[in-house]
Design a protein around this motif. Structure first.
Motif, PDB file in Angstrom:
ATOM      1  N   GLY A  77       0.817  -1.209   0.000  1.00 10.03           N
ATOM      2  CA  GLY A  77       0.000   0.000   0.000  1.00 10.03           C
ATOM      3  C   GLY A  77       0.855   1.266   0.000  1.00 10.03           C
ATOM      4  N   VAL A  78       1.939   1.218  -0.770  1.00 13.47           N
ATOM      5  CA  VAL A  78       2.871   2.354  -0.851  1.00 13.47           C
ATOM      6  C   VAL A  78       2.908   2.788  -2.318  1.00 13.47           C
ATOM      7  N   SER A  79       2.945   4.097  -2.567  1.00 20.44           N
ATOM      8  CA  SER A  79       2.941   4.568  -3.958  1.00 20.44           C
ATOM      9  C   SER A  79       4.228   4.139  -4.660  1.00 20.44           C
ATOM     10  N   ARG A  80       4.116   3.953  -5.966  1.00 20.21           N
ATOM     11  CA  ARG A  80       5.281   3.581  -6.781  1.00 20.21           C
ATOM     12  C   ARG A  80       6.413   4.591  -6.615  1.00 20.21           C
ATOM     13  N   GLY A  81       6.041   5.875  -6.573  1.00 20.15           N
ATOM     14  CA  GLY A  81       7.046   6.933  -6.451  1.00 20.15           C
ATOM     15  C   GLY A  81       7.836   6.812  -5.156  1.00 20.15           C
ATOM     16  N   ALA A  82       7.119   6.631  -4.047  1.00 22.46           N
ATOM     17  CA  ALA A  82       7.779   6.508  -2.745  1.00 22.46           C
ATOM     18  C   ALA A  82       8.659   5.252  -2.713  1.00 22.46           C
ATOM     19  N   GLN A  83       8.129   4.175  -3.284  1.00 21.33           N
ATOM     20  CA  GLN A  83       8.889   2.924  -3.283  1.00 21.33           C
ATOM     21  C   GLN A  83      10.195   3.091  -4.077  1.00 21.33           C
ATOM     22  N   LEU A  84      10.078   3.684  -5.260  1.00 20.72           N
ATOM     23  CA  LEU A  84      11.266   3.868  -6.107  1.00 20.72           C
ATOM     24  C   LEU A  84      12.272   4.830  -5.475  1.00 20.72           C
ATOM     25  N   HIS A  85      11.757   5.796  -4.696  1.00 18.94           N
ATOM     26  CA  HIS A  85      12.652   6.722  -4.008  1.00 18.94           C
ATOM     27  C   HIS A  85      13.545   5.973  -3.008  1.00 18.94           C
ATOM     28  N   HIS A  86      12.926   5.047  -2.253  1.00 17.64           N
ATOM     29  CA  HIS A  86      13.689   4.336  -1.222  1.00 17.64           C
ATOM     30  C   HIS A  86      14.489   3.164  -1.789  1.00 17.64           C
ATOM     31  N   PHE A  87      13.901   2.465  -2.751  1.00 10.74           N
ATOM     32  CA  PHE A  87      14.563   1.288  -3.321  1.00 10.74           C
ATOM     33  C   PHE A  87      14.453   1.355  -4.846  1.00 10.74           C
ATOM     34  N   PRO A  88      15.448   1.950  -5.499  1.00  6.94           N
ATOM     35  CA  PRO A  88      15.341   2.185  -6.948  1.00  6.94           C
ATOM     36  C   PRO A  88      15.206   0.917  -7.796  1.00  6.94           C
ATOM     37  N   THR A  89      15.813  -0.206  -7.350  1.00  5.15           N
ATOM     38  CA  THR A  89      15.749  -1.420  -8.186  1.00  5.15           C
ATOM     39  C   THR A  89      15.198  -2.592  -7.378  1.00  5.15           C
ATOM     40  N   LYS A  90      14.815  -3.630  -8.093  1.00  5.99           N
ATOM     41  CA  LYS A  90      14.340  -4.854  -7.449  1.00  5.99           C
ATOM     42  C   LYS A  90      15.429  -5.440  -6.547  1.00  5.99           C
ATOM     43  N   ASN A  91      16.687  -5.419  -7.046  1.00  4.42           N
ATOM     44  CA  ASN A  91      17.773  -5.960  -6.227  1.00  4.42           C
ATOM     45  C   ASN A  91      17.947  -5.190  -4.916  1.00  4.42           C
ATOM     46  N   ASP A  92      17.859  -3.844  -4.969  1.00  9.66           N
ATOM     47  CA  ASP A  92      17.933  -3.042  -3.732  1.00  9.66           C
ATOM     48  C   ASP A  92      16.874  -3.507  -2.731  1.00  9.66           C
ATOM     49  N   LEU A  93      15.672  -3.709  -3.285  1.00 11.54           N
ATOM     50  CA  LEU A  93      14.531  -4.080  -2.445  1.00 11.54           C
ATOM     51  C   LEU A  93      14.714  -5.463  -1.813  1.00 11.54           C
ATOM     52  N   VAL A  94      15.079  -6.450  -2.604  1.00  8.60           N
ATOM     53  CA  VAL A  94      15.146  -7.815  -2.067  1.00  8.60           C
ATOM     54  C   VAL A  94      16.314  -7.980  -1.088  1.00  8.60           C
ATOM     55  N   VAL A  95      17.437  -7.332  -1.382  1.00 10.32           N
ATOM     56  CA  VAL A  95      18.573  -7.444  -0.457  1.00 10.32           C
ATOM     57  C   VAL A  95      18.239  -6.752   0.867  1.00 10.32           C
ATOM     58  N   ALA A  96      17.650  -5.541   0.790  1.00  9.81           N
ATOM     59  CA  ALA A  96      17.261  -4.826   2.011  1.00  9.81           C
ATOM     60  C   ALA A  96      16.231  -5.628   2.800  1.00  9.81           C
TER      61      ALA A  96
END
Lengths: 212, 212
Positions: A48-67
């Protein structure tokens, strides 16, 4: 109402909560759909987070999964340390320690980490992020296990027995991803605890004999 | 020349060779590119087999990957049995057995199977094919290990020690997919061989005491 309520929460705290929602959603996605079925779109929808906010914190899929795996590893590490403080002393301690480790390596965090490890095999950028995380987690888990077992690694063979215990629970964790392996795991770890106690005593005894 | 040469090979044999080329290419793809990076197109190119022939033998990617891992498991199972016949007798046997198992679970067939297991978690059709294969392989490897160790599973605890040995090498196999873990694995398995010998002797001794 919403804007009044949210304005009472400091910005920093709101950011922290949003990041946590994104990371929890990522782990859920990894466990349910695997690495290839996980996408940043799916995660932001689920959190339930906007795409913009998500991309700001985690620009790529790899950033997201590792974090996400790092985050959950920290949460579960803290849970493990808390569970460790409740372990019994005395005769049944080793059994309790190895059963606790067995449960830890059969939890969703293991499954999510497994998805990452396997994906990293054929993705050098992901490997560059996963390898140091895995080494750090490995060292911490090893250190905790030594402490919980009261093992003396200056005694020959003891370090290898602690490592074997952790490789065993990793193997049991992998077995558990295909079918629920709880009962078989319990029997194996009970026997392992007995064997480990005897082996640790034996290693110490052999060293004492040599030095006297 | 080519048509004369190929006409000398019976059709049945040519089909067998083509299937083997497809299956070997599939395993190579799984190891190099992972499950999600493997496609039927890529496999038929790599094997030098026409798309039509490939689709005739293996209509879907799942048919191809399951057949490939099954094929390689059989080949490696035969290799394992052959290596087992060359193992030393006497004092150094247990060490040789566990080191052989450790190498087996760190080979490309393990990596290819791992890709399949992890993909099957979030793919019910693949799971339906992988689970019976995995159970059959598990039973065969267990039976071989019991035989090689000369273990008596009627003695309490022995079955669990054999299972622990196999779960340990599975965990070591997983560790080896991230970094080359050969030296650490050797030390751990040497220690486990010593511990296992003592534990198997101890289990037998305890049973003999109870029955007399």
């Amino acid at each position: 109402m919403t804007s009044t309520a949210s304005s009472r929460i400091p910005q920093e705290e709101r950011t922290r909560l949003m990041r946590a929602r994104l990371l929890d959603a990522t782990v859920e996605c990894l466990v349910e759909r695997g690495f290839s079925g996980t996408s940043t779109t799916l995660v932001s929808e689920r959190a339930g987070v906007s795409r913009g906010a998500q991309l700001h914190h985690f620009p790529t899929k790899n950033d997201l999964v590792v974090a996400a795996v790092e985050h959950l590893t920290e949460v579960r590490g803290a849970e493990l340390a808390a569970a460790a403080r409740r372990l019994p002393r005395g005769d049944r301690r080793t059994r309790a320690v190895v059963r606790m480790l067995g449960d830890h390596f059969s939890s969703p965090v293991f499954t999510a980490a497994l998805e990452l490890w396997v994906a990293a095999r054929s993705d050098p950028a992901l490997m560059a992020a996963v390898e140091p995380l895995e080494q750090r987690v490995g060292r911490e888990t090893h250190r905790l296990t030594v402490e919980l077992l009261g093992a003396d690694e200056s005694v020959p063979g003891v370090r290898e027995l602690v490592q074997a215990t952790l490789d065993l629970v990793r193997g049991l964790g992998l077995a558990n991803t295909l079918t629920d392996d709880t009962r078989r795991r319990g029997r194996i770890l009970d026997q392992w605890a007995r064997t480990l106690d005897t082996a640790l005593d034996g290693a110490l005894h052999a060293t004492l004999q040599e030095t006297t």
